[in-house]
Design a protein around this motif. Sequence first.
Motif, PDB file in Angstrom:
ATOM      1  N   GLY A   1       0.655  -1.329   0.041  1.00 18.17           N
ATOM      2  CA  GLY A   1      -0.087   0.262   0.128  1.00 18.17           C
ATOM      3  C   GLY A   1       1.007   1.052   0.728  1.00 18.17           C
ATOM      4  O   GLY A   1       0.064   2.086  -0.340  1.00 18.17           O
ATOM      5  N   ARG A   2       1.732   1.151   0.473  1.00 18.18           N
ATOM      6  CA  ARG A   2       3.005   2.767   1.010  1.00 18.18           C
ATOM      7  C   ARG A   2       4.448   2.347  -0.077  1.00 18.18           C
ATOM      8  O   ARG A   2       5.040   0.670   0.053  1.00 18.18           O
ATOM      9  N   LEU A   3       4.821   3.182  -0.620  1.00 12.95           N
ATOM     10  CA  LEU A   3       6.347   3.181  -0.566  1.00 12.95           C
ATOM     11  C   LEU A   3       7.040   4.387  -0.039  1.00 12.95           C
ATOM     12  O   LEU A   3       6.656   5.386   0.195  1.00 12.95           O
ATOM     13  N   ARG A   4       8.195   3.871   0.944  1.00 15.94           N
ATOM     14  CA  ARG A   4       9.211   5.136   1.492  1.00 15.94           C
ATOM     15  C   ARG A   4      10.087   4.630   0.571  1.00 15.94           C
ATOM     16  O   ARG A   4      10.980   4.598   0.534  1.00 15.94           O
ATOM     17  N   ILE A   5      10.915   6.552   0.372  1.00 11.77           N
ATOM     18  CA  ILE A   5      12.288   6.686  -0.699  1.00 11.77           C
ATOM     19  C   ILE A   5      12.301   7.829   0.097  1.00 11.77           C
ATOM     20  O   ILE A   5      11.525   9.276   0.124  1.00 11.77           O
ATOM     21  N   GLY A   6      13.458   7.401   0.929  1.00 12.72           N
ATOM     22  CA  GLY A   6      14.557   8.931   1.802  1.00 12.72           C
ATOM     23  C   GLY A   6      12.577   8.700   2.767  1.00 12.72           C
ATOM     24  O   GLY A   6      13.132   7.859   3.593  1.00 12.72           O
ATOM     25  N   ALA A   7      13.046  10.170   3.378  1.00 10.16           N
ATOM     26  CA  ALA A   7      11.659  10.481   4.108  1.00 10.16           C
ATOM     27  C   ALA A   7      10.144  10.559   4.002  1.00 10.16           C
ATOM     28  O   ALA A   7       9.836  11.250   4.331  1.00 10.16           O
ATOM     29  N   ASP A   8      10.210  10.447   2.511  1.00  6.35           N
ATOM     30  CA  ASP A   8       9.093  10.693   1.533  1.00  6.35           C
ATOM     31  C   ASP A   8       8.158   9.157   1.275  1.00  6.35           C
ATOM     32  O   ASP A   8       8.694   8.275   0.389  1.00  6.35           O
ATOM     33  N   ILE A   9       6.573   9.223   2.463  1.00  6.86           N
ATOM     34  CA  ILE A   9       6.172   8.082   2.074  1.00  6.86           C
ATOM     35  C   ILE A   9       5.227   8.678   0.664  1.00  6.86           C
ATOM     36  O   ILE A   9       4.181   9.290   0.419  1.00  6.86           O
ATOM     37  N   TYR A  10       4.585   7.538   0.242  1.00  7.09           N
ATOM     38  CA  TYR A  10       3.929   7.790  -1.248  1.00  7.09           C
ATOM     39  C   TYR A  10       3.721   6.534  -0.961  1.00  7.09           C
ATOM     40  O   TYR A  10       3.107   5.081  -0.607  1.00  7.09           O
TER      41      TYR A  10
ATOM     42  N   ASP B   1      10.303  10.345 -30.488  1.00  7.63           N
ATOM     43  CA  ASP B   1      11.025  12.024 -30.745  1.00  7.63           C
ATOM     44  C   ASP B   1      11.012  12.903 -29.774  1.00  7.63           C
ATOM     45  O   ASP B   1      11.320  13.526 -29.628  1.00  7.63           O
ATOM     46  N   GLU B   2      11.864  12.579 -28.893  1.00  6.35           N
ATOM     47  CA  GLU B   2      12.069  13.074 -27.781  1.00  6.35           C
ATOM     48  C   GLU B   2      10.480  13.463 -27.179  1.00  6.35           C
ATOM     49  O   GLU B   2      11.369  14.663 -25.653  1.00  6.35           O
ATOM     50  N   SER B   3       9.292  13.916 -27.500  1.00  5.42           N
ATOM     51  CA  SER B   3       8.969  14.417 -26.276  1.00  5.42           C
ATOM     52  C   SER B   3       8.334  13.783 -25.575  1.00  5.42           C
ATOM     53  O   SER B   3       8.456  12.601 -25.377  1.00  5.42           O
ATOM     54  N   ILE B   4       7.430  14.864 -24.421  1.00  2.00           N
ATOM     55  CA  ILE B   4       7.250  14.355 -23.464  1.00  2.00           C
ATOM     56  C   ILE B   4       5.689  14.298 -23.267  1.00  2.00           C
ATOM     57  O   ILE B   4       4.950  15.828 -23.402  1.00  2.00           O
ATOM     58  N   ASP B   5       4.916  13.717 -23.321  1.00  2.63           N
ATOM     59  CA  ASP B   5       3.776  13.222 -22.364  1.00  2.63           C
ATOM     60  C   ASP B   5       3.585  12.841 -20.920  1.00  2.63           C
ATOM     61  O   ASP B   5       4.764  12.458 -20.696  1.00  2.63           O
ATOM     62  N   THR B   6       2.491  13.923 -20.466  1.00  7.64           N
ATOM     63  CA  THR B   6       2.521  14.041 -19.039  1.00  7.64           C
ATOM     64  C   THR B   6       0.864  13.388 -18.768  1.00  7.64           C
ATOM     65  O   THR B   6      -0.337  14.050 -19.312  1.00  7.64           O
ATOM     66  N   TYR B   7       1.048  12.623 -18.462  1.00 12.53           N
ATOM     67  CA  TYR B   7      -0.955  12.227 -18.025  1.00 12.53           C
ATOM     68  C   TYR B   7      -0.594  12.019 -16.020  1.00 12.53           C
ATOM     69  O   TYR B   7       0.207  11.499 -15.404  1.00 12.53           O
ATOM     70  N   ALA B   8      -2.178  12.642 -15.399  1.00  8.81           N
ATOM     71  CA  ALA B   8      -2.392  12.702 -13.891  1.00  8.81           C
ATOM     72  C   ALA B   8      -3.107  10.952 -14.063  1.00  8.81           C
ATOM     73  O   ALA B   8      -3.213  10.354 -14.348  1.00  8.81           O
ATOM     74  N   GLY B   9      -2.698  10.416 -12.829  1.00  7.64           N
ATOM     75  CA  GLY B   9      -3.570   9.380 -12.185  1.00  7.64           C
ATOM     76  C   GLY B   9      -3.040   9.440 -10.836  1.00  7.64           C
ATOM     77  O   GLY B   9      -2.832  10.026  -9.888  1.00  7.64           O
ATOM     78  N   GLN B  10      -3.579   8.134 -10.506  1.00  8.34           N
ATOM     79  CA  GLN B  10      -3.852   7.634  -8.617  1.00  8.34           C
ATOM     80  C   GLN B  10      -3.255   6.450  -8.622  1.00  8.34           C
ATOM     81  O   GLN B  10      -3.898   5.438  -9.842  1.00  8.34           O
ATOM     82  N   VAL B  11      -2.126   6.290  -7.718  1.00 10.24           N
ATOM     83  CA  VAL B  11      -1.783   4.502  -8.033  1.00 10.24           C
ATOM     84  C   VAL B  11      -2.690   3.737  -6.907  1.00 10.24           C
ATOM     85  O   VAL B  11      -2.908   3.974  -5.908  1.00 10.24           O
ATOM     86  N   GLN B  12      -2.453   2.808  -7.719  1.00  8.46           N
ATOM     87  CA  GLN B  12      -4.209   1.879  -6.795  1.00  8.46           C
ATOM     88  C   GLN B  12      -2.796   1.016  -5.701  1.00  8.46           C
ATOM     89  O   GLN B  12      -3.139   0.316  -5.135  1.00  8.46           O
ATOM     90  N   PHE B  13      -1.597   0.708  -6.033  1.00 10.15           N
ATOM     91  CA  PHE B  13      -0.874  -0.203  -5.212  1.00 10.15           C
ATOM     92  C   PHE B  13       0.596  -0.361  -5.932  1.00 10.15           C
ATOM     93  O   PHE B  13       0.509   0.445  -6.660  1.00 10.15           O
ATOM     94  N   PHE B  14       1.731  -1.020  -4.753  1.00  8.08           N
ATOM     95  CA  PHE B  14       2.817  -1.168  -5.484  1.00  8.08           C
ATOM     96  C   PHE B  14       2.954  -2.493  -5.625  1.00  8.08           C
ATOM     97  O   PHE B  14       2.427  -3.663  -4.956  1.00  8.08           O
TER      98      PHE B  14
END
Length: 105
Positions: A61-70, A92-105
């Motif tokens: 359900g969670r992921l800790r990287i350093g002091a941050d918890i996702y 083509d080196e362009s960057i697409d950005t998508y919004a979303g919600q993490v379901q699980f790790f």
Amino acid sequence: MEPFPGELMSPCHETNLPADILDLLVEYYDNSYDDYFISISSMSTSSINCNIVNSRIKQYGRLRIGADIYGSVQAARYEKSSYILARFIQDDESIDTYAGQVQFF
């Protein structure tokens, strides 16, 4: 190869991936690596030289990287931190950005 810098955190349980997510994972592996991947459900005698993707997983359900918890949807207390922006670099080196919600790790 450096070790993964994060720590997977509870809640944790074993489950089977839904068929649609398993199919997406197999497709991802096929596109990312030179080998051939199949799901365990589509195994046959002709698939001896294939890499098998098992549907049985440990889901966190969670992921800790350093002091941050996702968080994720699975960890209700951390649901606010489950919203992300994912960036994908295209051919083509362009960057697409998508919004979303993490379901699980």
